[in-house]
Design a protein around this motif. Structure first.
Motif, PDB file in Angstrom:
ATOM      1  N   ALA A 193     -21.978  29.547  -4.127  1.00 39.65           N
ATOM      2  CA  ALA A 193     -20.685  30.235  -4.140  1.00 39.65           C
ATOM      3  C   ALA A 193     -19.996  30.053  -2.797  1.00 39.65           C
ATOM      4  O   ALA A 193     -18.781  29.828  -2.732  1.00 39.65           O
ATOM      5  CB  ALA A 193     -20.865  31.716  -4.464  1.00 39.65           C
ATOM      6  N   GLY A 238     -14.783  24.349 -12.429  1.00 37.56           N
ATOM      7  CA  GLY A 238     -16.104  24.720 -12.923  1.00 37.56           C
ATOM      8  C   GLY A 238     -16.812  23.646 -13.713  1.00 37.56           C
ATOM      9  O   GLY A 238     -17.895  23.870 -14.222  1.00 37.56           O
ATOM     10  N   PHE A 239     -16.191  22.451 -13.817  1.00 38.45           N
ATOM     11  CA  PHE A 239     -16.876  21.373 -14.537  1.00 38.45           C
ATOM     12  C   PHE A 239     -17.147  20.220 -13.569  1.00 38.45           C
ATOM     13  O   PHE A 239     -16.322  19.921 -12.714  1.00 38.45           O
ATOM     14  CB  PHE A 239     -16.038  20.896 -15.726  1.00 38.45           C
ATOM     15  N   MET A 247     -12.631  38.754  -9.701  1.00 38.33           N
ATOM     16  CA  MET A 247     -13.466  37.550  -9.677  1.00 38.33           C
ATOM     17  C   MET A 247     -13.750  37.081 -11.099  1.00 38.33           C
ATOM     18  O   MET A 247     -13.618  35.900 -11.415  1.00 38.33           O
ATOM     19  CB  MET A 247     -14.777  37.896  -8.956  1.00 38.33           C
ATOM     20  N   PHE A 248     -14.106  38.022 -11.963  1.00 41.08           N
ATOM     21  CA  PHE A 248     -14.428  37.687 -13.352  1.00 41.08           C
ATOM     22  C   PHE A 248     -13.219  37.091 -14.063  1.00 41.08           C
ATOM     23  O   PHE A 248     -13.331  36.098 -14.790  1.00 41.08           O
ATOM     24  CB  PHE A 248     -14.908  38.960 -14.055  1.00 41.08           C
ATOM     25  N   GLY A 283     -12.641  33.555 -12.587  1.00 40.35           N
ATOM     26  CA  GLY A 283     -13.737  32.628 -12.798  1.00 40.35           C
ATOM     27  C   GLY A 283     -14.011  32.332 -14.259  1.00 40.35           C
ATOM     28  O   GLY A 283     -14.278  31.197 -14.631  1.00 40.35           O
ATOM     29  N   PHE A 284     -13.940  33.365 -15.111  1.00 35.06           N
ATOM     30  CA  PHE A 284     -14.388  33.181 -16.484  1.00 35.06           C
ATOM     31  C   PHE A 284     -13.252  33.162 -17.497  1.00 35.06           C
ATOM     32  O   PHE A 284     -13.428  32.759 -18.624  1.00 35.06           O
ATOM     33  CB  PHE A 284     -15.394  34.270 -16.865  1.00 35.06           C
ATOM     34  N   VAL A 303     -12.515  28.469 -10.680  1.00 32.84           N
ATOM     35  CA  VAL A 303     -13.828  28.850 -10.184  1.00 32.84           C
ATOM     36  C   VAL A 303     -13.877  28.832  -8.652  1.00 32.84           C
ATOM     37  O   VAL A 303     -14.513  29.684  -8.031  1.00 32.84           O
ATOM     38  CB  VAL A 303     -14.910  27.939 -10.793  1.00 32.84           C
ATOM     39  N   ALA A 341     -12.220  31.997  -7.503  1.00 33.72           N
ATOM     40  CA  ALA A 341     -13.093  33.135  -7.823  1.00 33.72           C
ATOM     41  C   ALA A 341     -14.280  33.186  -6.867  1.00 33.72           C
ATOM     42  O   ALA A 341     -14.710  34.260  -6.453  1.00 33.72           O
ATOM     43  CB  ALA A 341     -13.571  33.045  -9.268  1.00 33.72           C
TER      44      ALA A 341
END
Lengths: 277, 332
Positions: free
Chosen positions: B61, B71-72, B280-281, B284-285, B290, B293
């Motif tokens: 992180a 995030g990929f 953050m959630f 990020g999600f 990402v 986040a």
């Protein structure tokens, strides 16, 4: 001081306790009673006793199977986490408590630092890691991280207990030809049974109540745990208040039942755990 | 710390195989190495688990916070400190910091004194105190999700229990919005937090109170100290270590708050109850930012760390014998 004067003097104290107690109980009681009403009656008669005690909300949920699946998942995950975290921590705590080795203090500090890592900090990369390992929608994806995050507290508590066991026992066992692991397995663990009970109860409760991690890991409902199920149920039946209440009450039962059985261990563990952290 | 496992010929991994004749110096080195290997061997499973699932993700992180990344694949679009400067201009995040501070202050000023008062009450010989103790602690055992759903129903506008109670005593004006109102949501959330967590702190304080020797309060009584003087000059100083732990846990808890907020409001209405973890959630999600986040995670971690270290250095120093960083062997 006679009994009567003490009774009079403690009256205001009792009043305070009754009021606070009522605030604690009323929401719970309200949920239980509401579960016995129909949603219609709930809006007409919010806090009286039910006119007719309907059991359909409760029996409907208990008979549906979906609820039992959540209970089963939660149980499996809690048991898996607990066995793993206690076994691994016991080995580590044994080594911290009984060996003098180079790097011990550094290592112990690293583990205790883990107490203040908020789970949220690791959540994103952990999710990506679990995704690349194929552990999403797999109970191991919750069990392994839960055990990892439970290590610091468990190690600290167990180390404290292991240190109290007298060194003479260790010498005697060694003289009788016991290896280090033999002493750990045959002498230390049986003697530390109360401590193991305490950390197990803590681990079970923490796992049972975990919400964030199952929320990340389980996208399809096969593996949902109770906390996720409760939240989803509320979303799904938001108009049917009475049913949501019944569901809530049933979801509370396992935790409260476990608490009433294991109260002493839980409180003991939290107080030693907190003060030693 | 003494160890009796300095392996001799009978114990340790070499058991059963007499050591070959080597000069004493090398034998000692070898014995030490074996001892070290045994000790570390017991640590191995814990180390693997902790490193892989706690330390590495946290470090990753820290790394990802310096990239623009969805995030990929691996992060490649290095943006230096941009994510952090963006945080400083993000009103939601600045609001998170402010709300965190508000929760910390409210917990310290209202929740903990209340928990202490209840602990002092229940530390006396009163009829039914065991029942009260169990009752006040019970909510702590319920998951945040269950508590959250329960109170979102209790505080439902108009139909909820809270509004009905207020209506029944003629205070309709007070109710209504609760979690739905931008100005009331934090207060309502704090009420729920107090309901859920004060019992935990009460239990800590009770354990602390029970470790205070009765002779001390009796001595003060004989010296003519009144109840308040006894509390102020005997009980409170002796309870200080417990209170400091309680303060520590409250602050760390407020920084990390997620579950309750997510279940009850998801940060709403219009971000008015959002916390750092919720933001953050979201990024990020839900929005796949990402890298950004991760920057929030890093700030959260930084705040926890700075607070924890400062607290340990300046406040807890005297209390934590044998725990955390003050451990330097026990001199046996």
């Amino acid at each position: 001081m006679t009994r009567r004067t003490r009774g009079v003097r403690t009256l205001p104290l009792h009043l305070v306790l009754v009021v606070v107690g009522a605030v604690m109980v009323v929401p719970l009681l309200y949920a239980v009673l509401s579960g016995f009403k129909s949603t219609d009656e709930l809006s007409r008669n919010p806090f009286g006793l039910p006119e007719h005690w309907l059991t359909g909300n409760y029996t409907g949920i208990l008979g549906s199977g979906g609820f039992w699946r959540l209970v089963g998942n939660s149980t499996l995950i809690a048991v898996g986490t607990t066995v793993l975290v206690v076994a691994v921590s016991a080995l580590a705590a044994f080594s911290f408590a009984r060996f003098a080795f180079r790097g011990r203090e550094v290592l112990f500090t690293v583990f205790t630092m883990g107490l203040m890592f908020p789970f949220a900090v690791a959540a994103l990369p952990l999710f990506l890691l679990l995704r690349s390992l194929g552990l999403l929608d797999n109970p191991l994806g919750v069990i392994l991280p839960q055990a990892a995050f439970g290590l610091p507290m468990t190690i600290i508590i167990l180390r404290g207990f292991f240190r109290q066991i007298p060194g003479e026992l260790e010498e005697a066992a060694t003289l009788d030809g016991c290896s280090a692991f033999g002493f750990f397995w045959r002498v230390l663990l049986p003697m530390a049974r109360p401590a193991l009970g305490t950390v197990s109860v803590l681990a079970v409760v923490t796992s049972w109540n975990n919400f964030f991690l199952p929320l990340l890991v389980f996208t399809d409902s096969t593996w949902w745990t109770l906390p996720i199920g409760v939240q989803q149920f509320q979303g799904q039946y938001s108009a049917e208040y009475a049913r949501v209440f019944a569901y809530l009450v049933l979801a509370m039962v396992p935790a409260l039942a476990f608490y009433s059985v294991a109260e002493r261990q839980l409180v003991g563990g939290l107080t030693t755990g907190a003060t030693k952290g | 710390m003494t160890s009796t496992f300095l392996p001799d010929k009978r114990s340790g991994p070499a058991a059963g195989h007499p050591l070959p004749a080597v000069p004493p110096g090398r034998a000692r080195t070898r014995r030490r190495t074996l001892n070290w290997l045994t000790a570390v061997g017991f640590q191995l499973p814990a180390l693997v688990l902790f490193t892989g699932l706690v330390l590495l993700p946290v470090l990753f992180a820290l790394y990802a916070a310096f990239f623009r990344w969805g995030g990929f694949g691996m992060p490649s679009d290095y943006v230096a400190g941009d994510n952090f400067t963006r945080l400083l201009q993000d009103d939601v995040f600045l609001g998170d910091l402010w709300r965190c501070l508000v929760l910390v202050v409210l917990s310290l000023v209202l929740q903990l004194p209340f928990a202490l008062a209840m602990a002092v009450l229940l530390n006396q010989r009163l009829r039914g105190r065991a029942v009260y103790r169990m009752l006040f602690f019970a909510p702590y055992v319920l998951s945040e999700a269950i508590t959250g759903v329960l109170f979102s129903m209790v505080f439902a506008p108009d139909d909820g229990l809270a509004d009905h109670v207020l209506g029944a005593v003629g205070l309709d004006g007070l109710g209504g919005e609760w979690f739905a109102g931008p100005s009331s949501v934090m207060a309502a959330l704090f009420l729920v937090m107090t309901w859920k967590y004060f019992g935990f702190h009460m239990m800590l304080h009770l354990a602390g109170l029970q470790s205070i020797p009765a002779e001390l309060t009796e001595a003060a009584l004989i010296d003519g100290a009144g109840p308040w003087q006894r509390f102020r000059n005997v009980t409170l100083p002796l309870l200080a270590p417990t209170l400091r732990i309680s303060v520590f846990l409250s602050v760390i808890g407020a920084i990390q708050l997620f579950d309750l907020v997510w279940v009850i409001t998801q940060g709403g209405p219009d971000h008015h109850s959002e916390t750092m973890a919720v933001t953050m959630f979201q990024y990020g999600f839900k929005r796949y930012q990402v890298g950004y986040a991760s920057a929030i995670s890093v700030v959260m971690f930084g705040i926890c760390l700075v607070f924890a270290l400062a607290y340990q250095r300046f406040v807890l120093r005297r209390d934590l014998e044998g725990a955390t960083t003050t451990m330097r062997g026990d001199g046996t």
